[in-house]
Design an enzyme around this catalytic site. Structure first.
Site, PDB file in Angstrom:
ATOM      1  CB  SER A  40      -0.946   0.014   1.211  1.00 56.92           C
ATOM      2  OG  SER A  40      -0.207  -0.069   2.420  1.00 56.92           O
ATOM      3  CG  ASP A 330      -3.676   5.779   6.584  1.00 57.49           C
ATOM      4  OD1 ASP A 330      -2.516   5.544   6.965  1.00 57.49           O
ATOM      5  OD2 ASP A 330      -4.171   5.217   5.587  1.00 57.49           O
ATOM      6  CG  HIS A 333      -0.588   4.162   4.404  1.00 57.66           C
ATOM      7  ND1 HIS A 333      -1.797   3.668   4.851  1.00 57.66           N
ATOM      8  CD2 HIS A 333       0.047   3.142   3.786  1.00 57.66           C
ATOM      9  CE1 HIS A 333      -1.883   2.388   4.516  1.00 57.66           C
ATOM     10  NE2 HIS A 333      -0.786   2.041   3.873  1.00 57.66           N
TER      11      HIS A 333
END
Length: 369
Positions: A40, A330, A333
């Site tokens: 991600s 978040d 990240h």
């Protein structure tokens, strides 16, 4: 008069046809192709096309992206591959599953990354359908077949051999596997040092497969400071200090990764693989956020619970008004601004951050060959 007209037609018609063929044939881009693999941290939207829980295609993701819309990037704006492309003067690579990736856009490269994956196949099983790393490598093979059909096998091989590769793996093997619960199958199977050694042995196989597929310049990212992300602080920190076990795991893993890459390069007789020390790159703004213009490196901009580190970032979450003063977007990240700091170290950092050389050196060396 008619004879001279016919004579001119037969002289110029082949030239016109050749010009038409030339303009309709895709040309290899002068900028080098860029290929991205991993999780991600570098996924630019492949998971948008999958039935999976690992998604970033809803607001407020993308709030600072140029379109102000979510794209599948796990960021408020640009992610690391975007910023690398920006620094190289290239357009961003499209996700491999994006239907717009065709024709001349294929020559820019492709992003094969998928949120939730790890080095191991059992990492991320909770996310359901994700593109595991060996599937990403299969897609890389298919990509090469598509490019060969476009520009010919020889030019396609030259494009791939001359391309730049970024691969980012390892974090999920810890946070979404080994440490995902107090007791896990991998914890019962391995101590932390043994698990790190096992991951590195499996990572080596992945890197060798990339080499077999034609990659000749590969930036290999280690894990960041796993115990310091808001999700881990929320899960296991009593006073805001980084959580000891994930931090120790990250340190061991990153040290072994550099050793493995050094050995691989010696074996291959060339500096194919470049170790990217993401932990050191992020340690600066995590330990002293104010020195980098952040107000905090502990609290995520978007989230809920302690440190905004619990659950997903959604429209119902707490959302900071100024993302530029937060190191984390978040629970897991970094913000775009933190990503820019990381890429700057990739471009110009010392061997403390990029071993054996930084990206600017790579570009300068390769431009002479």
């Amino acid at each position: 008069m008619r004879t001279s007209t016919l004579h001119a037609f037969f002289i110029y018609a082949p030239v016109v046809v050749l010009l038409m063929l030339y303009t309709n044939t895709p040309r290899v881009n002068a900028a080098r192709a860029f290929f991205v693999f991993g999780d991600s941290l570098v996924d630019s939207g492949n998971n948008n096309y999958l039935v999976t829980y690992a998604r970033a295609d809803s607001p407020p993701y993308g709030i600072d992206y140029p379109t102000r819309r979510p794209t599948g990037r796990f960021s408020n704006g640009l992610n690391i591959p975007d910023i690398i492309s920006e620094n190289l003067g290239s357009e961003a690579t499209l996700p491999y599953l994006d239907p717009e990736l065709n024709g001349e856009k294929l020559l820019v490269g492709a992003n094969f990354a998928s949120a939730g994956i790890g080095i191991l196949n059992d990492t991320g099983i909770q996310f359901a359908n994700i593109i595991r790393i060996f599937k990403q490598l299969e897609f890389f093979q298919l990509y090469q077949e598509r490019v060969s059909a476009l520009i010919g096998a020889e030019e396609a091989q030259r494009l791939v051999n001359g391309g730049l590769v970024l691969i980012t793996l390892g974090g999920n093997d810890f946070v979404n596997n080994y440490f995902v619960a107090p007791i896990t199958a991998r914890r019962l199977q391995f101590s932390i040092p043994d698990f790190c050694r096992y991951l590195i042995s499996e990572y080596r196989k992945i890197l060798m497969r990339l080499y077999e597929l034609g990659a000749r310049r590969v930036m290999v990212t280690g894990t960041g400071p796993l115990g310091c992300v808001p999700a881990e602080l929320a899960r296991g920190s009593l006073n805001g200090a980084c959580v000891e076990e994930p931090q120790r795991a990250a340190q061991i893993f990153n040290h072994l990764l550099v050793q493995m890459i050094h050995g691989l390069n010696q074996e291959l007789g060339s500096d194919v693989f470049i170790a990217v020390n993401a932990m050191e790159m992020k340690n600066g703004f995590i330990r002293n956020p104010q020195a980098y213009g952040f107000v905090t490196s502990k609290i995520a901009c978007c989230g809920q619970g302690p440190y905004n580190g619990v659950g997903l970032c959604t429209l119902a979450s707490n959302l900071c008004p100024d993302r530029d003063v937060y190191a984390f977007w978040d629970p897991f990240h970094p913000t775009e601004r933190a990503n820019r700091i990381v890429v700057q170290e990739m471009m110009t950092g010392t061997t403390k951050y990029m071993y054996p050389m930084n990206l600017s050196t790579i570009m300068a060396m390769d431009s002479r060959t």
